[in-house]
Design a protein around this motif. Structure first.
Motif, PDB file in Angstrom:
ATOM      1  N   ASP A   1     -21.136 -34.434  13.217  1.00  0.00           N
ATOM      2  CA  ASP A   1     -20.622 -35.776  13.068  1.00  0.00           C
ATOM      3  C   ASP A   1     -19.581 -35.661  12.068  1.00  0.00           C
ATOM      4  O   ASP A   1     -19.360 -36.456  11.244  1.00  0.00           O
TER       5      ASP A   1
ATOM      6  N   CYS B   1     -15.537 -36.805  13.948  1.00  0.00           N
ATOM      7  CA  CYS B   1     -15.630 -37.422  15.214  1.00  0.00           C
ATOM      8  C   CYS B   1     -16.872 -37.954  15.596  1.00  0.00           C
ATOM      9  O   CYS B   1     -17.751 -37.648  15.146  1.00  0.00           O
ATOM     10  N   ASP B   2     -16.816 -38.693  16.801  1.00  0.00           N
ATOM     11  CA  ASP B   2     -17.923 -39.335  17.225  1.00  0.00           C
ATOM     12  C   ASP B   2     -18.880 -38.294  17.611  1.00  0.00           C
ATOM     13  O   ASP B   2     -18.702 -37.230  18.069  1.00  0.00           O
TER      14      ASP B   2
ATOM     15  N   ARG C   1     -23.533 -43.957   9.424  1.00  0.00           N
ATOM     16  CA  ARG C   1     -22.828 -44.148  10.741  1.00  0.00           C
ATOM     17  C   ARG C   1     -22.923 -45.332  11.139  1.00  0.00           C
ATOM     18  O   ARG C   1     -23.729 -46.149  10.830  1.00  0.00           O
TER      19      ARG C   1
ATOM     20  N   ILE D   1     -27.999 -43.722  19.222  1.00  0.00           N
ATOM     21  CA  ILE D   1     -27.019 -42.694  19.152  1.00  0.00           C
ATOM     22  C   ILE D   1     -27.496 -41.047  19.736  1.00  0.00           C
ATOM     23  O   ILE D   1     -26.876 -40.579  20.304  1.00  0.00           O
TER      24      ILE D   1
ATOM     25  N   ARG E   1     -15.751 -38.086   8.457  1.00  0.00           N
ATOM     26  CA  ARG E   1     -15.832 -39.373   9.136  1.00  0.00           C
ATOM     27  C   ARG E   1     -16.581 -40.197   8.053  1.00  0.00           C
ATOM     28  O   ARG E   1     -17.567 -40.237   7.683  1.00  0.00           O
TER      29      ARG E   1
END
Length: 123
Positions: free
Chosen positions: A8, A11-12, A39, A46, A114
């Motif tokens: 993580d 990116c996703d 997140r 998720i 991120r």
């Protein structure tokens, strides 16, 4: 050798999990989601999404690891989907200094994990 990849960072979680599974195949032991509370949304959803996508593409062997601010309540609530937990400050019996190390630059270019802003952008 067991290879567990942090997924993580840039990116996703689902997309990075699939990319490393495709790249490493049977050599990938697991994927680790870190700092899940910072997140987007519900960590259970998720994780379910990551698990479903990996299974759908035949990566049933890839295990799910979660770390970063995990406490005993989260462990209990996620133990049916997560294979391993990384815990630290929440189980300490002594005063702790909770800190994180962030990526700030790669090859002289400002870079950020991120959810963080590289210095150059001044978000």
């Amino acid at each position: 050798m067991h290879r567990v990849v942090l997924v993580d960072t840039f990116c996703d979680e689902k997309n990075e999990s699939l990319r490393v599974a495709e790249a490493l195949g049977k050599d990938l032991y697991g994927v680790r989601l870190d700092t899940p509370s910072s997140r987007r949304g519900d960590i259970r959803k998720i994780l379910q999404e990551v698990r479903w996508e990996l299974d759908y593409r035949g990566y049933h062997h890839v295990r799910l690891f979660v770390s970063g601010g995990i406490d005993e309540e989260e462990i209990i609530s996620l133990r049916d989907i997560v294979d391993s937990f990384g815990v630290g400050t929440s189980i300490s019996n002594a005063p702790v200094l909770d800190l994180a190390m962030d990526i700030v630059e790669i090859e002289s270019r400002p870079m950020a994990k991120r959810g963080r802003c590289p210095e150059e952008r001044k978000c």
